[in-house]
Structures are given as structure tokens and as C-alpha cells.
Scaffold this motif. Structure first.
Motif, PDB file in Angstrom:
ATOM      1  N   ALA A   1       1.010  -1.188  -0.027  1.00 30.99           N
ATOM      2  CA  ALA A   1      -0.143  -0.087   0.062  1.00 30.99           C
ATOM      3  C   ALA A   1       0.962   1.140   0.011  1.00 30.99           C
ATOM      4  N   ALA A   2       1.229   1.766  -1.099  1.00 25.67           N
ATOM      5  CA  ALA A   2       2.148   2.947  -1.373  1.00 25.67           C
ATOM      6  C   ALA A   2       1.266   3.996  -1.659  1.00 25.67           C
ATOM      7  N   GLY A   3       1.834   5.266  -1.215  1.00 27.81           N
ATOM      8  CA  GLY A   3       1.535   6.569  -1.768  1.00 27.81           C
ATOM      9  C   GLY A   3       0.000   6.803  -1.361  1.00 27.81           C
ATOM     10  N   ALA A   4      -0.920   6.989  -2.319  1.00 26.91           N
ATOM     11  CA  ALA A   4      -2.234   7.316  -1.937  1.00 26.91           C
ATOM     12  C   ALA A   4      -2.850   5.878  -1.601  1.00 26.91           C
TER      13      ALA A   4
ATOM     14  N   LEU B   1      -3.795  -6.619   7.817  1.00 23.06           N
ATOM     15  CA  LEU B   1      -2.402  -6.671   7.032  1.00 23.06           C
ATOM     16  C   LEU B   1      -1.996  -8.209   6.718  1.00 23.06           C
ATOM     17  N   SER B   2      -1.753  -8.632   5.418  1.00 21.82           N
ATOM     18  CA  SER B   2      -1.167  -9.815   5.335  1.00 21.82           C
ATOM     19  C   SER B   2      -0.014  -9.709   5.919  1.00 21.82           C
ATOM     20  N   GLU B   3       0.682 -11.005   6.137  1.00 16.43           N
ATOM     21  CA  GLU B   3       2.211 -10.966   6.707  1.00 16.43           C
ATOM     22  C   GLU B   3       3.053 -10.328   5.707  1.00 16.43           C
ATOM     23  N   LYS B   4       2.416 -10.308   4.441  1.00 18.85           N
ATOM     24  CA  LYS B   4       3.681  -9.885   3.190  1.00 18.85           C
ATOM     25  C   LYS B   4       3.400  -8.565   2.813  1.00 18.85           C
ATOM     26  N   ALA B   5       2.372  -7.815   3.462  1.00 15.82           N
ATOM     27  CA  ALA B   5       2.055  -6.443   3.247  1.00 15.82           C
ATOM     28  C   ALA B   5       2.930  -5.524   3.594  1.00 15.82           C
ATOM     29  N   SER B   6       2.828  -4.096   3.147  1.00 12.41           N
ATOM     30  CA  SER B   6       3.877  -3.176   3.576  1.00 12.41           C
ATOM     31  C   SER B   6       3.106  -1.930   3.272  1.00 12.41           C
ATOM     32  N   PHE B   7       3.624  -0.942   4.094  1.00 11.09           N
ATOM     33  CA  PHE B   7       3.085   0.643   3.699  1.00 11.09           C
ATOM     34  C   PHE B   7       4.331   1.337   3.296  1.00 11.09           C
ATOM     35  N   ILE B   8       4.206   2.106   2.389  1.00 10.61           N
ATOM     36  CA  ILE B   8       5.373   3.165   2.084  1.00 10.61           C
ATOM     37  C   ILE B   8       4.657   4.662   1.798  1.00 10.61           C
ATOM     38  N   GLU B   9       5.294   5.383   2.506  1.00  8.85           N
ATOM     39  CA  GLU B   9       4.750   6.822   2.259  1.00  8.85           C
ATOM     40  C   GLU B   9       5.747   7.230   0.735  1.00  8.85           C
ATOM     41  N   ALA B  10       5.477   6.901  -0.269  1.00  9.27           N
ATOM     42  CA  ALA B  10       6.109   6.998  -1.437  1.00  9.27           C
ATOM     43  C   ALA B  10       6.321   8.657  -1.976  1.00  9.27           C
ATOM     44  N   PHE B  11       5.342   9.537  -1.309  1.00  6.17           N
ATOM     45  CA  PHE B  11       5.256  10.921  -2.002  1.00  6.17           C
ATOM     46  C   PHE B  11       6.662  11.470  -2.123  1.00  6.17           C
TER      47      PHE B  11
ATOM     48  N   HIS C   1       9.431  10.605  -2.255  1.00  4.41           N
ATOM     49  CA  HIS C   1      10.527  10.043  -3.350  1.00  4.41           C
ATOM     50  C   HIS C   1      10.260  10.639  -4.837  1.00  4.41           C
ATOM     51  N   VAL C   2       8.991  11.275  -5.057  1.00  5.61           N
ATOM     52  CA  VAL C   2       8.800  12.059  -6.219  1.00  5.61           C
ATOM     53  C   VAL C   2       8.601  13.555  -5.864  1.00  5.61           C
ATOM     54  N   GLY C   3       9.076  13.890  -4.875  1.00  5.28           N
ATOM     55  CA  GLY C   3       9.087  15.343  -4.477  1.00  5.28           C
ATOM     56  C   GLY C   3       7.762  15.740  -4.068  1.00  5.28           C
ATOM     57  N   LEU C   4       6.619  15.184  -3.625  1.00  8.77           N
ATOM     58  CA  LEU C   4       5.457  15.526  -3.331  1.00  8.77           C
ATOM     59  C   LEU C   4       5.196  15.210  -1.878  1.00  8.77           C
ATOM     60  N   VAL C   5       3.830  15.928  -1.372  1.00 10.78           N
ATOM     61  CA  VAL C   5       3.509  15.810  -0.189  1.00 10.78           C
ATOM     62  C   VAL C   5       2.427  14.665   0.162  1.00 10.78           C
ATOM     63  N   PRO C   6       2.354  13.797   1.084  1.00  7.05           N
ATOM     64  CA  PRO C   6       1.379  13.060   1.247  1.00  7.05           C
ATOM     65  C   PRO C   6      -0.011  13.520   1.396  1.00  7.05           C
ATOM     66  N   ASP C   7      -0.860  12.950   0.455  1.00  3.12           N
ATOM     67  CA  ASP C   7      -2.058  13.536   0.142  1.00  3.12           C
ATOM     68  C   ASP C   7      -3.335  12.643   0.323  1.00  3.12           C
ATOM     69  N   ALA C   8      -4.319  12.877   0.081  1.00  2.52           N
ATOM     70  CA  ALA C   8      -5.654  11.898  -0.098  1.00  2.52           C
ATOM     71  C   ALA C   8      -5.909  11.731   1.574  1.00  2.52           C
ATOM     72  N   GLY C   9      -5.966  12.651   2.572  1.00  5.39           N
ATOM     73  CA  GLY C   9      -6.457  12.558   3.839  1.00  5.39           C
ATOM     74  C   GLY C   9      -5.067  11.762   4.750  1.00  5.39           C
TER      75      GLY C   9
ATOM     76  N   LEU D   1       7.667   9.049   9.093  1.00  2.98           N
ATOM     77  CA  LEU D   1       7.298   8.037   8.126  1.00  2.98           C
ATOM     78  C   LEU D   1       7.072   8.995   6.955  1.00  2.98           C
ATOM     79  N   ALA D   2       6.465  10.423   6.914  1.00  2.00           N
ATOM     80  CA  ALA D   2       6.247  10.997   5.636  1.00  2.00           C
ATOM     81  C   ALA D   2       7.375  11.581   5.181  1.00  2.00           C
ATOM     82  N   ILE D   3       8.645  11.868   5.917  1.00  2.00           N
ATOM     83  CA  ILE D   3       9.603  12.583   5.442  1.00  2.00           C
ATOM     84  C   ILE D   3      10.473  11.499   4.949  1.00  2.00           C
ATOM     85  N   LEU D   4      10.792  10.696   5.717  1.00  2.00           N
ATOM     86  CA  LEU D   4      11.865   9.599   5.372  1.00  2.00           C
ATOM     87  C   LEU D   4      11.415   8.640   4.410  1.00  2.00           C
ATOM     88  N   GLY D   5       9.910   8.184   4.254  1.00  2.00           N
ATOM     89  CA  GLY D   5       9.663   7.506   3.340  1.00  2.00           C
ATOM     90  C   GLY D   5      10.058   6.201   3.007  1.00  2.00           C
ATOM     91  N   GLU D   6      10.463   5.448   4.180  1.00  2.00           N
ATOM     92  CA  GLU D   6      10.853   4.019   4.388  1.00  2.00           C
ATOM     93  C   GLU D   6       9.811   3.198   4.488  1.00  2.00           C
TER      94      GLU D   6
END
Length: 257
Positions: A105-108, A121-131, A133-141, A158-163
Motif C-alpha cells: 500500500a504505497a502513496g495514495a 494486513l497480510s504478513e507480506k503487506a507493507s506501507f510506503i509513504e512514497a510521495f 520520493h517523487v518530490g510530493l506531499v502525502p495527500d488524500a487524507g 514516516l512522511a519525510i523519510l518514506g521508508e
């Protein structure tokens, strides 16, 4: 009826699955609009008492389909036209909504999961604040829900490091309701959602309403909200059934009314 999502109802649960597995269920304008429509449809269906949002294939949602991004694009207008109405439809839904995060589940896509009430979450699931990495701000709430779930400092991290955040780390942070083994995924998501669908629906709606309101009101106003909600809940058939079941020492059978 839909081209980019799948919609079905089973045992009073509406299942909404983004159906672009070859694109890791990335958002397009049509996906946004179809999710918005499906959530509204389920919200208005008296036979639906719980919603599940998930993805087909190996991803939950990888965020915006970057193949459609151009230099001339006004990202603010994209949000106002496509994402904001979708998130508001989810936010305003009175019924419980489960994000069944089956993969990344990345970005939006992460924002979509955050907007839901529960995140399995599936044990293989992950979150990524991907914004970032393309010079954008987390959005969509994203920046509305994230600090409320994990606190100011961790949300900034999480939002700034995007790991990449693993399912287990998400559970430790408070982002995941539960981490589910792959071999029990379908069974446990179904059981969890059908459990919610069998609960007193009006009480759930009132709980959601008052929790949301609690961020912006005084303690006096919150206490009054409690009183108003309890008055409504106390008049429901489900409340009367719950009391009878308690007295009769049996499991209550709630009908959502």
C-alpha cells in the motif's frame, strides 16, 4: 457495472476490490470514481452492514498511476476532483470499513487504507509513504489520519523519510489492527468483516461519529454528544435484544436496527 473494481455482497458485507493487478492496482481517475460510487452504494444499501476494501493480485494499491502524470498537471486539482471526493465518501460512511491490505500500500494507496476504520494486513503487506520520493506531499487524507493513529513525531518520520514499513512494524506502530498469515488470509478477513456485520450497526455508526467529533470539541460538548448518541442507541431494537440476551445468558442476535 464497474470496469476497474470488483463489487460483491456476501452475508451483509460489501467487498470492493481494485481490479488492476497488472498495474499493482494503481489509481486512475476511473478507479477513484468507481470506489467512491461503490462506497456510496454500500452505504445506502440497508442489507450491507460492513464494507471491505482490498486489491486483486499481489498489491493493495500502489498509489497514482504515474504513467498518466504530465508536467502540465495541476496536482491540486487532481486531488479536488478525484481523491478528495473518494476519501470524503469513505470518511462519511456510517458503517465499519475494513482495509484488507493484501500487499503493498504505497502513496495514495496507503492513504486509502488509513481512511478506513480497520486495517488487516497480510504478513507480506507493507506501507510506503512514497510521495517524498517523487518530490510530493502525502495527500488524500494521509496527513489527517496518520498523526491521529501514531502521533505527531512518528507521522513526520514516516512522511519525510518514506521508508518501507513491514506488516509487523505497522502493527507495532498501531497502523494495523491485525497481521494475518498468508494461509489464513481469506478465512480471517471474512470472519473479521462478518463479525462486524453481525454487531449493532447503529451503535457502531454513533461510535464512529463521536470519535471523529472528539478531536474538535470541548469535553462539555463531547459529554453532550455521548448523551445524544446514547439516547438514540437506547431506542434501537439491537439494544433491547442485547439486554434480553444478557438477562437470558445467551449470545445476542443483532439485526442492525
Amino acid at each position: 457495472m464497474y470496469e476497474t473494481i470488483k463489487y460483491r455482497t456476501v452475508n451483509q458485507v460489501a467487498w470492493i476490490a481494485i481490479n488492476r493487478p497488472d498495474k499493482l492496482n494503481a489509481f486512475t481517475e476511473q478507479v477513484n470514481k468507481e470506489i467512491q460510487h461503490a462506497v456510496r452504494k454500500a452505504s445506502r444499501d440497508s442489507d450491507v452492514r460492513c464494507l471491505v476494501i482490498t486489491g486483486e493480485g499481489r498489491a493493495f494499491c500502489s498509489g497514482e498511476d504515474l504513467g498518466g502524470v504530465t508536467d502540465e498537471m495541476d496536482h491540486g486539482e487532481v486531488l479536488r476532483k478525484r481523491y478528495n471526493p473518494m476519501v470524503l465518501e469513505i470518511h462519511q460512511c456510517e458503517k465499519p470499513i475494513v482495509a484488507a491490505v493484501n500487499g503493498v500500500a504505497a502513496g495514495a494507496g496507503m492513504s486509502l487504507a488509513l481512511a478506513c476504520d480497520f486495517r488487516l494486513l497480510s504478513e507480506k503487506a507493507s506501507f510506503i509513504e512514497a510521495f517524498i520520493h517523487v518530490g510530493l506531499v502525502p495527500d488524500a487524507g494521509n496527513l489527517y489520519y496518520l498523526p491521529k493513529l501514531i502521533g505527531h513525531a512518528k507521522a513526520l518520520e514516516l512522511a519525510i523519510l518514506g521508508e518501507k514499513i513491514s506488516a509487523q512494524t505497522a502493527k507495532e506502530l498501531g497502523l494495523a489492527t491485525k497481521v494475518v498469515p498468508l494461509d489464513r488470509w481469506d478465512e480471517e478477513v471474512t470472519a473479521f468483516s462478518e463479525k462486524l456485520a453481525a454487531m449493532p450497526t447503529t451503535a457502531i455508526a454513533l461510535i464512529k461519529k463521536n470519535v471523529k467529533a472528539s478531536w474538535n470539541v470541548s469535553v462539555e460538548a463531547s459529554l453532550e454528544n455521548d448523551a445524544q448518541a446514547q439516547r438514540i442507541a437506547g431506542q434501537t431494537i439491537d439494544h433491547k435484544e442485547g439486554v434480553r440476551a444478557f438477562i437470558e445468558k445467551r449470545k445476542p442476535v443483532f439485526i442492525g436496527k
